[in-house]
Design an enzyme around this catalytic site. Structure first.
Site, PDB file in Angstrom:
ATOM      1  N   LYS A 206       0.832  -1.195   0.000  1.00 17.70           N
ATOM      2  CA  LYS A 206       0.000   0.000   0.000  1.00 17.70           C
ATOM      3  C   LYS A 206       0.876   1.257   0.000  1.00 17.70           C
ATOM      4  O   LYS A 206       1.998   1.234   0.528  1.00 17.70           O
ATOM      5  CB  LYS A 206      -0.879   0.046   1.262  1.00 17.70           C
ATOM      6  CG  LYS A 206      -1.932  -1.020   1.407  1.00 17.70           C
ATOM      7  CD  LYS A 206      -2.641  -0.853   2.739  1.00 17.70           C
ATOM      8  CE  LYS A 206      -3.706  -1.924   2.949  1.00 17.70           C
ATOM      9  NZ  LYS A 206      -4.870  -1.728   2.067  1.00 17.70           N
ATOM     10  N   ARG A 280     -10.263 -11.613   1.972  1.00 10.62           N
ATOM     11  CA  ARG A 280     -11.128 -12.668   1.432  1.00 10.62           C
ATOM     12  C   ARG A 280     -10.459 -14.041   1.529  1.00 10.62           C
ATOM     13  O   ARG A 280     -11.147 -15.066   1.612  1.00 10.62           O
ATOM     14  CB  ARG A 280     -11.510 -12.338  -0.009  1.00 10.62           C
ATOM     15  CG  ARG A 280     -10.372 -12.308  -0.994  1.00 10.62           C
ATOM     16  CD  ARG A 280     -10.714 -11.537  -2.254  1.00 10.62           C
ATOM     17  NE  ARG A 280     -10.829 -10.104  -1.978  1.00 10.62           N
ATOM     18  CZ  ARG A 280     -11.174  -9.207  -2.904  1.00 10.62           C
ATOM     19  NH1 ARG A 280     -11.442  -9.600  -4.142  1.00 10.62           N
ATOM     20  NH2 ARG A 280     -11.267  -7.940  -2.578  1.00 10.62           N
TER      21      ARG A 280
END
Length: 428
Positions: A206, A280
């Site tokens: 990020k 996920r």
């Protein structure tokens, strides 16, 4: 003189040389639960840290909402440099068993929300997977009907997503199972919360601005743990099994890579296409575990899963996904009553082709609308069990005080789950 009308707006009337020394007029807006909750928060913020106040209430006042607002607005992070408030607020209203029961529900909800906020606000330098698992075990200890177990090391052999995501960190992953088992439960509900204690994005790193708040990436785990503890405090007649996959998504020579194929708990495989879509992958293992080992009546998962949620719905609204219209209605009603908005988004089969992989059962980050694609990815792991997925990244954090929210972690989801679970019965 007319008093304030906007929910949470406070007008102060000084009374020199008299007692009380001042009177606060609190606006309740339209007079619904949200307005009274905002009024409670406004009142407590208008008081000094050690000040005492009485709130005079009519017989038909929504006591639960007002009390929740007072507690929510008075929250301070337990390890903040500013000491906890020592003031007191007395609610003065006609007594009845119904009002006492509502205050008990308000207290349980406030305690759960404070806990979820505290867990989420805790810095990642403290909050690694082992620390979080230890907190759950300690919270469950000596509480009748509650048990907590923790899997680690070789016990996680089948949890391929969790091992992949946590493989780059010096703090190994954990898997927590927290259970509330009342006598003669009407239903068995599994709650699953994403528990990424810090998210660097992994090799798909990020940018700095996107990373600085990633201690909050376990907000879903905090909410489901807190709601389960509240269910036990309220003796709700619903069996609850809460699953929390915990990992730190870090960068090192052992971090998982784009292009890696991961084998999940249920034996299916995922081609990792972006290590910053790690939530996920750990949820998939937890959902596979629930389907294989627990066989519940219903599964609900909460996850700070996608930034696309905020793009679509803004900062105060979570995305709701479920194929079940009645479940969607019940969750939305619980969220509206609790003051936690959600909006149902479609599970559009048109996009299923995008999930295809040449070397695995699916890819982790298919092209298309980000929040919808994440929900479609997770749908594979629910099996035939009724389920709902809440993508709640945006509303898990408040940039400043906002009505009953305080700056920082909001504890989003704990309130909704308590309302929803309290309304469950054998016929729903």
């Amino acid at each position: 003189m007319s008093g304030p009308a906007c929910a949470g707006e406070i007008t102060v009337l000084p009374r020199p040389l008299r007692r009380p020394a001042r009177v606060l007029l609190a606006g309740v807006g339209a007079g619904d639960e949200a307005g009274w909750r905002a009024a409670g928060a406004g009142i407590v913020r208008a008081l000094g840290d050690d000040e005492r106040a009485q709130i005079l209430l009519p017989a038909d006042a929504p006591v639960r909402a007002l009390a929740e607002g007072v507690w929510f607005g008075g929250y301070r992070y337990r390890d903040a440099p500013t000491p906890p408030r020592s003031g007191r607020v007395d609610l003065v209203a006609p007594a009845s068993p119904e009002q006492v029961a509502l205050l008990r529900q308000a207290r349980a909800t406030a305690t759960a929300t404070w806990l979820a906020r505290d867990l989420t606000n805790t810095p990642a330098s403290t909050k690694n997977p082992e620390w979080f698992a230890d907190q759950v075990v300690a919270l469950a200890a000596d509480r009748p009907g509650l048990t907590a177990t923790v899997l680690a090391g070789a016990e996680l052999e089948r949890f391929g997503g969790l091992l992949a995501v946590g493989g780059g960190s010096v703090s190994p992953p954990r898997f927590v199972e927290l259970s509330w088992t009342p006598a003669g439960p009407a239903r068995h509900v599994v709650l699953v919360g994403k528990g990424i204690t810090f998210d660097t994005g992994g090799i798909s790193i990020k940018p700095r601005d996107g990373m600085k708040l990633m201690k909050k990436d376990m907000g879903g785990a905090a909410a489901v743990v807190a709601a389960t503890l509240a269910a036990a405090e309220l003796s709700l007649p619903v069996r609850i099994t809460t699953l929390v996959p915990l990992a730190e998504n870090a960068i090192s020579g052992s971090a998982f890579r784009p292009g890696d194929v991961i084998t999940h708990y249920d034996g299916s495989t995922t081609e990792n296409t972006n290590s910053d879509a790690e939530g996920r992958l750990v949820l998939a293992d937890a959902l596979g575990y629930a389907a294989d080992r627990l066989r519940p009546d219903l599964v609900l998962d909460l996850a700070t899963l996608t930034g696309a949620n905020a793009v679509a719905l803004g900062k105060r609204t979570a995305a709701l996904y479920t194929p079940d219209d009645e479940l969607a209605r019940a969750l939305a009603e619980a969220g509206a009553a609790a003051g936690e908005r959600m909006w149902r988004l479609p599970l559009a089969d048109d996009y299923l082709e995008n999930l295809r992989s040449d070397i695995a059962d699916r890819i982790s980050t298919p092209p298309g609308p980000g929040s919808v694609m994440a929900a479609l990815f997770l749908r594979d792991f629910f099996g035939d069990t009724p389920w709902a997925h809440l993508d709640m990244s945006a509303p898990s954090w408040a940039e400043d005080h906002d009505l009953e929210l305080t700056k920082g972690a909001t504890g989003w989801g704990a309130r909704t789950l308590i309302r929803y679970l309290s309304a469950l019965d054998g016929g729903q």
